[in-house]
Scaffold this motif. Structure first.
Motif, mmCIF file in Angstrom:
data_model
loop_
_atom_site.group_PDB
_atom_site.id
_atom_site.type_symbol
_atom_site.label_atom_id
_atom_site.label_comp_id
_atom_site.label_asym_id
_atom_site.label_seq_id
_atom_site.Cartn_x
_atom_site.Cartn_y
_atom_site.Cartn_z
ATOM 1 N N GLU A 183 0.830 -1.206 0.000
ATOM 2 C CA GLU A 183 0.000 0.000 0.000
ATOM 3 C C GLU A 183 0.866 1.260 0.000
ATOM 4 O OE1 GLU A 183 -3.323 0.478 0.142
ATOM 5 O OE2 GLU A 183 -4.103 -1.551 0.437
ATOM 6 N N ASP A 184 1.950 1.244 0.756
ATOM 7 C CA ASP A 184 2.775 2.443 0.919
ATOM 8 C C ASP A 184 3.689 2.706 -0.269
ATOM 9 O OD1 ASP A 184 1.622 2.841 3.382
ATOM 10 O OD2 ASP A 184 3.265 1.903 4.508
ATOM 11 N N ARG A 185 4.292 1.660 -0.831
ATOM 12 C CA ARG A 185 5.355 1.882 -1.813
ATOM 13 C C ARG A 185 5.020 1.435 -3.240
ATOM 14 N NH1 ARG A 185 9.705 -0.238 -2.184
ATOM 15 N NH2 ARG A 185 9.506 -2.203 -1.041
ATOM 16 N N GLY A 222 17.564 -14.116 0.599
ATOM 17 C CA GLY A 222 16.277 -14.775 0.692
ATOM 18 C C GLY A 222 15.382 -14.414 -0.474
ATOM 19 N N PHE A 223 14.072 -14.401 -0.235
ATOM 20 C CA PHE A 223 13.095 -14.215 -1.304
ATOM 21 C C PHE A 223 12.545 -12.780 -1.326
ATOM 22 C CE2 PHE A 223 13.139 -18.745 -0.543
ATOM 23 C CZ PHE A 223 13.053 -19.289 -1.823
ATOM 24 N N TYR A 224 12.433 -12.270 -2.525
ATOM 25 C CA TYR A 224 11.857 -10.948 -2.765
ATOM 26 C C TYR A 224 10.728 -11.058 -3.782
ATOM 27 C CZ TYR A 224 15.749 -8.511 -0.474
ATOM 28 O OH TYR A 224 16.668 -8.040 0.444
ATOM 29 N N TYR A 225 9.790 -10.121 -3.676
ATOM 30 C CA TYR A 225 8.761 -9.975 -4.701
ATOM 31 C C TYR A 225 9.115 -8.743 -5.531
ATOM 32 C CZ TYR A 225 5.959 -13.286 -2.022
ATOM 33 O OH TYR A 225 5.507 -14.397 -1.359
ATOM 34 N N ASN A 226 9.329 -8.964 -6.808
ATOM 35 C CA ASN A 226 9.642 -7.858 -7.717
ATOM 36 C C ASN A 226 8.386 -7.479 -8.501
ATOM 37 O OD1 ASN A 226 10.550 -7.381 -10.908
ATOM 38 N ND2 ASN A 226 11.651 -6.127 -9.408
ATOM 39 N N PHE A 227 7.884 -6.279 -8.240
ATOM 40 C CA PHE A 227 6.693 -5.776 -8.935
ATOM 41 C C PHE A 227 7.136 -4.957 -10.151
ATOM 42 C CE2 PHE A 227 5.282 -6.644 -4.677
ATOM 43 C CZ PHE A 227 3.985 -7.106 -4.819
ATOM 44 N N HIS A 228 6.502 -5.187 -11.292
ATOM 45 C CA HIS A 228 6.881 -4.493 -12.521
ATOM 46 C C HIS A 228 5.707 -4.504 -13.492
ATOM 47 C CE1 HIS A 228 7.820 -8.780 -13.067
ATOM 48 N NE2 HIS A 228 7.470 -8.600 -14.322
ATOM 49 N N TYR A 229 5.867 -3.789 -14.605
ATOM 50 C CA TYR A 229 4.822 -3.791 -15.632
ATOM 51 C C TYR A 229 5.441 -3.714 -17.020
ATOM 52 C CZ TYR A 229 5.361 1.340 -15.905
ATOM 53 O OH TYR A 229 5.854 2.615 -16.065
ATOM 54 N N HIS A 230 4.630 -4.073 -18.014
ATOM 55 C CA HIS A 230 5.024 -4.030 -19.421
ATOM 56 C C HIS A 230 3.941 -3.253 -20.179
ATOM 57 C CE1 HIS A 230 7.830 -7.368 -18.514
ATOM 58 N NE2 HIS A 230 6.824 -7.868 -17.804
ATOM 59 N N THR A 231 4.310 -2.560 -21.243
ATOM 60 C CA THR A 231 3.335 -1.778 -22.009
ATOM 61 C C THR A 231 3.368 -2.141 -23.489
ATOM 62 O OG1 THR A 231 4.754 0.086 -22.641
ATOM 63 C CG2 THR A 231 3.797 0.133 -20.426
ATOM 64 N N VAL A 232 2.257 -1.850 -24.150
ATOM 65 C CA VAL A 232 2.139 -2.144 -25.572
ATOM 66 C C VAL A 232 3.066 -1.271 -26.403
ATOM 67 C CG1 VAL A 232 0.277 -0.473 -25.994
ATOM 68 C CG2 VAL A 232 0.435 -2.525 -27.433
ATOM 69 N N GLU A 233 3.500 -0.159 -25.863
ATOM 70 C CA GLU A 233 4.316 0.789 -26.624
ATOM 71 C C GLU A 233 5.639 0.181 -27.086
ATOM 72 O OE1 GLU A 233 4.672 4.178 -24.136
ATOM 73 O OE2 GLU A 233 2.599 4.825 -24.418
ATOM 74 N N ASP A 234 6.161 -0.787 -26.330
ATOM 75 C CA ASP A 234 7.386 -1.465 -26.772
ATOM 76 C C ASP A 234 7.135 -2.965 -26.961
ATOM 77 O OD1 ASP A 234 7.234 -2.492 -24.215
ATOM 78 O OD2 ASP A 234 8.841 -1.236 -23.429
ATOM 79 N N GLN A 235 5.834 -3.284 -27.229
ATOM 80 C CA GLN A 235 5.426 -4.675 -27.430
ATOM 81 C C GLN A 235 5.740 -5.554 -26.213
ATOM 82 O OE1 GLN A 235 3.534 -5.428 -30.163
ATOM 83 N NE2 GLN A 235 3.729 -3.201 -30.428
ATOM 84 N N PHE A 236 5.635 -4.948 -25.022
ATOM 85 C CA PHE A 236 5.753 -5.651 -23.743
ATOM 86 C C PHE A 236 7.145 -6.249 -23.518
ATOM 87 C CE2 PHE A 236 1.397 -6.115 -25.386
ATOM 88 C CZ PHE A 236 0.726 -5.319 -24.459
ATOM 89 N N VAL A 237 8.139 -5.679 -24.166
ATOM 90 C CA VAL A 237 9.503 -6.189 -24.031
ATOM 91 C C VAL A 237 10.186 -5.617 -22.791
ATOM 92 C CG1 VAL A 237 11.790 -6.274 -25.079
ATOM 93 C CG2 VAL A 237 9.749 -6.594 -26.506
ATOM 94 N N ALA A 238 10.116 -4.306 -22.615
ATOM 95 C CA ALA A 238 10.812 -3.662 -21.497
ATOM 96 C C ALA A 238 10.192 -4.041 -20.159
ATOM 97 C CB ALA A 238 10.795 -2.147 -21.671
ATOM 98 N N HIS A 287 9.526 -2.630 -16.645
ATOM 99 C CA HIS A 287 9.450 -1.380 -15.888
ATOM 100 C C HIS A 287 9.242 -1.707 -14.403
ATOM 101 C CE1 HIS A 287 9.078 0.858 -19.685
ATOM 102 N NE2 HIS A 287 8.253 -0.102 -20.062
ATOM 103 N N THR A 288 10.275 -1.525 -13.606
ATOM 104 C CA THR A 288 10.222 -1.921 -12.202
ATOM 105 C C THR A 288 9.418 -0.928 -11.366
ATOM 106 O OG1 THR A 288 12.354 -3.053 -12.342
ATOM 107 C CG2 THR A 288 11.598 -2.396 -10.151
ATOM 108 N N LEU A 289 8.566 -1.484 -10.514
ATOM 109 C CA LEU A 289 7.791 -0.683 -9.569
ATOM 110 C C LEU A 289 8.409 -0.714 -8.176
ATOM 111 C CD1 LEU A 289 4.275 -1.937 -10.701
ATOM 112 C CD2 LEU A 289 5.140 0.385 -11.005
ATOM 113 N N GLY A 290 9.076 -1.802 -7.851
ATOM 114 C CA GLY A 290 9.709 -1.917 -6.542
ATOM 115 C C GLY A 290 9.768 -3.355 -6.066
ATOM 116 N N ASP A 291 10.528 -3.591 -5.026
ATOM 117 C CA ASP A 291 10.695 -4.919 -4.443
ATOM 118 C C ASP A 291 10.186 -4.931 -3.002
ATOM 119 O OD1 ASP A 291 12.011 -5.807 -6.752
ATOM 120 O OD2 ASP A 291 13.956 -5.123 -5.985
#
Length: 210
Positions: A110-112, A175-191, A193-197
């Motif tokens: 929620e915070d980050r 140990g274990f981390y959760y890496n949150f990220h997203y992909h966009t149609v603008e680069d055909q979902f290749v890049a 984009h990290t949101l945070g861990d």
């Protein structure tokens, strides 16, 4: 066409118009102060013309002002769509986490993380016109074994616009981390984009949706 005489009848007609707009939109658009102010100002302007109302075409001017206010109010619909998408985005995230993961990472998410999800969605949608925004939808099936949290799709062509994922990473010594990220149609979902861990622990985390 005919003219309704008397201030009380004119005010009744104006209020009826606003109420009709609200009913026709099934409550999605509610009469706000700006609409009422515009109607009142239009009324005052017409009264100040006196007997010259017909010769100066004031009724047409008044109708135009009302129509402009209706269009302005309809422009609020895309914002309601955006708010609905943001609400569903958080809901799908917690469905993905499940009852075992959510209590552990919920506060940090929620915070980050979620504020950045909101920002990414807003940036994507601001590049779209209002008509296209009306056709957006959000997926409702987070993946249990994969990374998918939710995707936002244009229902007109079935094309995903942005995909939000989370990946479980095991890092030596940490140990274990959760890496949150997203992909966009603008680069055909290749890049990527990290949101945070978010750190879990050194123990293997539960399955998603569990």
């Amino acid at each position: 066409m005919y003219e309704i005489e008397g201030d009380s009848m004119k005010k009744w007609w104006q209020k009826t118009l606003v109420i009709s707009v609200a009913l026709l939109t099934f409550g999605l658009i509610t009469p706000n102060h700006e609409i009422w102010d515009a109607l009142e100002n239009g009324q005052a302007s017409n009264n100040s013309q006196g007997s010259n109302i017909q010769t100066n075409n004031q009724p047409n001017t008044q109708i135009s002002a009302v129509v402009e206010q209706e269009i302005s109010t309809e422009d609020e619909l895309p914002q309601q769509t955006i708010e609905s998408i943001l609400f569903a985005a958080k809901e799908q995230s917690y469905i993905k986490f499940g009852s075992r993961i959510a209590p552990v990472i919920g506060d940090e998410f929620e915070d980050r993380i979620f504020p950045k999800i909101e920002e990414a969605i807003q940036q994507t949608l601001t590049r779209m016109d209002n008509e296209s925004i009306k056709y957006l939808s959000i997926s409702n099936q987070p993946s249990q074994n994969g990374e998918k949290i939710f995707h936002i799709t244009n229902e007109e062509d079935g094309q995903d616009l942005i995909r939000f994922h989370v990946r479980t990473e095991k890092r030596p010594q940490d140990g274990f981390y959760y890496n949150f990220h997203y992909h966009t149609v603008e680069d055909q979902f290749v890049a990527h984009h990290t949101l945070g861990d978010i750190y879990w622990s050194k123990n293997t985390p539960p399955k998603w949706l569990s």
